[in-house]
Scaffold this motif. Structure first.
Motif, PDB file in Angstrom:
ATOM      1  N   TYR A  97      47.764  60.446 -10.657  1.00 52.45           N
ATOM      2  CA  TYR A  97      47.087  59.384  -9.905  1.00 52.45           C
ATOM      3  C   TYR A  97      45.616  59.704  -9.705  1.00 52.45           C
ATOM      4  O   TYR A  97      44.756  58.823  -9.797  1.00 52.45           O
ATOM      5  N   LYS A 102      47.809  54.238 -12.907  1.00 53.84           N
ATOM      6  CA  LYS A 102      48.132  53.151 -11.990  1.00 53.84           C
ATOM      7  C   LYS A 102      49.598  53.205 -11.539  1.00 53.84           C
ATOM      8  O   LYS A 102      49.961  52.631 -10.519  1.00 53.84           O
ATOM      9  N   ASN A 324      37.968  44.052  -3.948  1.00 54.11           N
ATOM     10  CA  ASN A 324      37.380  45.300  -3.457  1.00 54.11           C
ATOM     11  C   ASN A 324      36.014  45.124  -2.809  1.00 54.11           C
ATOM     12  O   ASN A 324      35.310  46.109  -2.553  1.00 54.11           O
ATOM     13  N   LEU A 327      34.948  47.281   0.208  1.00 56.83           N
ATOM     14  CA  LEU A 327      34.476  48.642  -0.054  1.00 56.83           C
ATOM     15  C   LEU A 327      33.013  48.643  -0.480  1.00 56.83           C
ATOM     16  O   LEU A 327      32.221  49.489  -0.048  1.00 56.83           O
ATOM     17  N   ARG A 350      38.642  59.070   1.558  1.00 54.76           N
ATOM     18  CA  ARG A 350      39.567  58.172   0.849  1.00 54.76           C
ATOM     19  C   ARG A 350      40.423  57.344   1.800  1.00 54.76           C
ATOM     20  O   ARG A 350      40.691  56.161   1.555  1.00 54.76           O
ATOM     21  N   GLU A 351      40.840  57.950   2.916  1.00 60.21           N
ATOM     22  CA  GLU A 351      41.684  57.240   3.872  1.00 60.21           C
ATOM     23  C   GLU A 351      40.994  56.010   4.443  1.00 60.21           C
ATOM     24  O   GLU A 351      41.625  54.989   4.704  1.00 60.21           O
ATOM     25  N   TYR A 353      38.743  54.111   2.949  1.00 59.23           N
ATOM     26  CA  TYR A 353      38.786  53.044   1.949  1.00 59.23           C
ATOM     27  C   TYR A 353      40.157  52.372   1.925  1.00 59.23           C
ATOM     28  O   TYR A 353      40.250  51.145   1.796  1.00 59.23           O
ATOM     29  N   GLU A 354      41.208  53.165   2.058  1.00 61.80           N
ATOM     30  CA  GLU A 354      42.554  52.593   2.079  1.00 61.80           C
ATOM     31  C   GLU A 354      42.759  51.709   3.305  1.00 61.80           C
ATOM     32  O   GLU A 354      43.386  50.643   3.233  1.00 61.80           O
ATOM     33  N   LEU A 355      42.203  52.145   4.455  1.00 60.71           N
ATOM     34  CA  LEU A 355      42.267  51.329   5.677  1.00 60.71           C
ATOM     35  C   LEU A 355      41.554  49.999   5.475  1.00 60.71           C
ATOM     36  O   LEU A 355      42.045  48.939   5.857  1.00 60.71           O
ATOM     37  N   LEU A 357      40.962  48.402   2.722  1.00 59.18           N
ATOM     38  CA  LEU A 357      41.671  47.516   1.791  1.00 59.18           C
ATOM     39  C   LEU A 357      42.892  46.867   2.434  1.00 59.18           C
ATOM     40  O   LEU A 357      43.255  45.747   2.080  1.00 59.18           O
ATOM     41  N   ARG A 358      43.517  47.555   3.376  1.00 63.39           N
ATOM     42  CA  ARG A 358      44.717  47.007   4.042  1.00 63.39           C
ATOM     43  C   ARG A 358      44.378  46.052   5.177  1.00 63.39           C
ATOM     44  O   ARG A 358      45.170  45.178   5.511  1.00 63.39           O
TER      45      ARG A 358
END
Length: 394
Positions: A97, A102, A324, A327, A350-351, A353-355, A357-358
Motif C-alpha cells: 500500500y 490500491k 481530493n 486536501l 497522514r492521519e 488527510y484521512e480525517l 477525506l472522511r
C-alpha cells in the motif's frame, strides 16, 4: 449516447488457468480490453502501452511482486494496481500500500471474485480521471483562475462554464451551499471579462436592513427621505462599466424584486426622490444558497425574476463532492496562514488527510479554512496531527 472507451487491464499471473478464469469473468462486461502475461519481464516490456489497471501476482518465477509494483508506479503513478498474493503478512501488505497499491487480495477460494470486483470498482476512478483530463484540456489558461483552487471534476466543470460565459454580457446566477466560494466565481468572471477595467462591487443582500436596501442599490437624492441630507449614488451606479455581484439574492423582498427585474430588463435605474432614468452598462452576477424554485412555489420569489436569472447558471458543488480538493485546499490554507503570520512552515501527517477525506464539511471551504488555521495555532510541532484537528459541532 457517448460510448466510453475501453479500460485497459493487464493481468500478470503465472497460473494460466487462474488468469483465464479472471479474464473470462471480466469479459462478460465489454468495457474491458485485457492482456495476460505470465512473466514479469514480458509485462514490463509492454508497460509502455499504459494500462489503466494492473493485477499483479506477487510470487513470480522471474520477479518479486513488490519490485514490479514499484516499476509500475515509476512509469505511471495513476495506474491502479492490485496485488494478488498467497501471503497475508501484515508488513508486506503495508509495504504494498505504501508503494501505491490500491488493493491487496489474498489467494483464497473467493479470490477471483474479489479480483473481478476490485477491477470493476477501480474502473469508476479510471472513468472519472478520463473525464477530468478531458475537462482540463478544455480550459485554455488555468492560471487565469488561480484563486479558484481544486482539480476535481466538479470544480473543473465550473471553470469550463466561466470560460464560456466570461466574455459575454449574459447575466450569471451562481448557486451553491454557504461557504462554497460563490464570490470567487463572480470575481473570476469580472476580471476575465470585457468589464474588467471597471469596478467590481459586491453587495450582500442579507446584510443590509430592509429599509435601507433600495437606497443602497439605486441611490437617492437629497431630501428623498428623512435623514437623506445629500445625494448618494447606489451600488449599481458605483458599478457602472464594471460588474455588480448580488449575493444572497433570495433574501430580497418581493417589492425590491420588482424593481430589480426592471433594472435587469432595461439596464436603467432611478434614484429615490428622482424620476429621471439613468442608463448603465453593468455586468450582473447574482448568487444564492437557496433553492429559488422552492421560493417561487412558496410565493416568496417572483417567477418572472426567477426565469430572468436563469440566463447562465453555474452550480458550485459542496466540498464533500469535490474528490481530493479538500486536501489541495488544506495545503494551500496551511501555507498561506503560516506565511501571513510569520510562522515556520508546517505540514499535515497522514492521519489528518484521512480525517479530511472522511469529513462531510457542512460548512464547506469556509469551514476547512477555519479548521486549518486553528490547527496551525494549536499544533506545537512542525507536523499537524489528528489531535490538533477540531471540527465544528453539530
Amino acid at each position: 449516447m457517448e460510448t466510453k472507451s475501453k479500460i485497459k487491464v493487464f493481468l500478470l499471473e503465472d497460473d494460466p488457468l487462474y488468469a483465464t478464469t479472471i479474464k473470462y469473468a471480466l469479459l462478460e462486461d465489454s468495457n474491458y480490453e485485457i492482456e495476460h502475461f505470465s512473466k514479469g519481464s514480458d509485462f514490463l516490456e509492454n508497460l509502455s502501452k499504459n494500462p489503466d489497471i494492473v493485477s499483479l501476482d506477487f510470487n513470480l518465477p522471474d520477479y518479486n511482486g513488490l519490485d514490479i509494483l514499484k516499476k509500475v508506479m515509476e512509469h505511471n503513478k495513476s495506474t491502479a494496481a492490485i496485488i494478488v498474493s498467497g501471503q497475508s503478512d501484515v508488513e508486506m501488505v503495508v509495504q504494498c500500500y505504501k508503494n501505491g497499491a490500491k488493493d491487496y487480495i489474498v489467494k483464497k477460494s473467493d479470490a477471483i471474485i474479489q479480483i473481478v470486483n476490485s477491477v470493476k470498482n477501480l474502473s469508476a476512478n479510471v472513468h472519472l480521471k478520463r473525464e477530468v483530463d478531458e475537462l482540463r484540456s478544455k480550459i485554455t489558461d488555468r492560471g487565469k483562475y488561480s484563486r479558484i483552487i481544486g482539480e476535481s471534476k466538479g470544480i473543473l466543470n465550473v471553470l469550463h462554464l466561466i470560460q464560456k460565459v466570461e466574455k459575454t454580457n449574459m447575466l450569471v446566477l451562481v448557486t451553491g451551499q454557504s461557504g462554497t466560494g460563490k464570490e470567487l466565481i463572480g470575481k473570476a468572471i469580472h476580471y476575465n471579462s470585457t468589464h474588467k477595467g471597471g469596478p467590481y462591487i459586491a453587495v450582500n443582500m442579507a446584510a443590509i436592513p430592509e429599509e435601507l436596501i433600495e437606497s443602497e442599490l439605486f441611490g437617492h437624492e437629497k431630501g428623498a427621505f428623512t435623514g437623506a441630507e445629500s445625494r448618494r449614488l447606489g451600488k449599481f451606479e458605483d458599478a457602472n462599466r464594471g460588474t455588480i455581484f448580488l449575493d444572497e439574492i433570495g433574501e430580497m423582498s418581493i417589492h425590491l424584486q420588482t424593481r430589480l427585474l426592471r433594472v435587469l430588463q432595461e439596464k436603467k435605474i432611478t434614484r429615490l426622490g428622482n424620476n429621471k432614468e439613468i442608463s448603465l452598462d453593468v455586468r450582473v452576477v447574482a448568487a444564492t444558497n437557496k433553492n429559488l424554485r422552492t421560493l417561487v412555489k412558496e410565493g416568496r420569489f417572483r417567477e418572472d425574476l426567477y426565469f430572468r436569472l436563469q440566463g447562465f447558471l453555474i452550480q458550485l458543488p459542496p466540498l464533500k463532492e469535490r474528490e481530493n480538493d479538500a486536501l489541495i485546499l488544506a495545503k494551500h490554507f496551511l501555507a498561506v496562514f503560516c506565511s501571513q503570520n510569520n510562522l515556520q512552515p508546517k505540514s499535515f501527517d497522514r492521519e489528518v488527510y484521512e480525517l479530511f477525506l472522511r469529513h462531510e464539511w457542512p460548512g464547506n471551504v469556509r469551514e476547512l479554512k477555519a479548521v486549518v488555521e486553528r490547527a496551525v495555532l494549536i499544533s506545537e510541532s512542525d507536523e499537524i496531527c489528528a489531535e490538533d484537528i477540531l471540527f465544528s459541532q453539530e
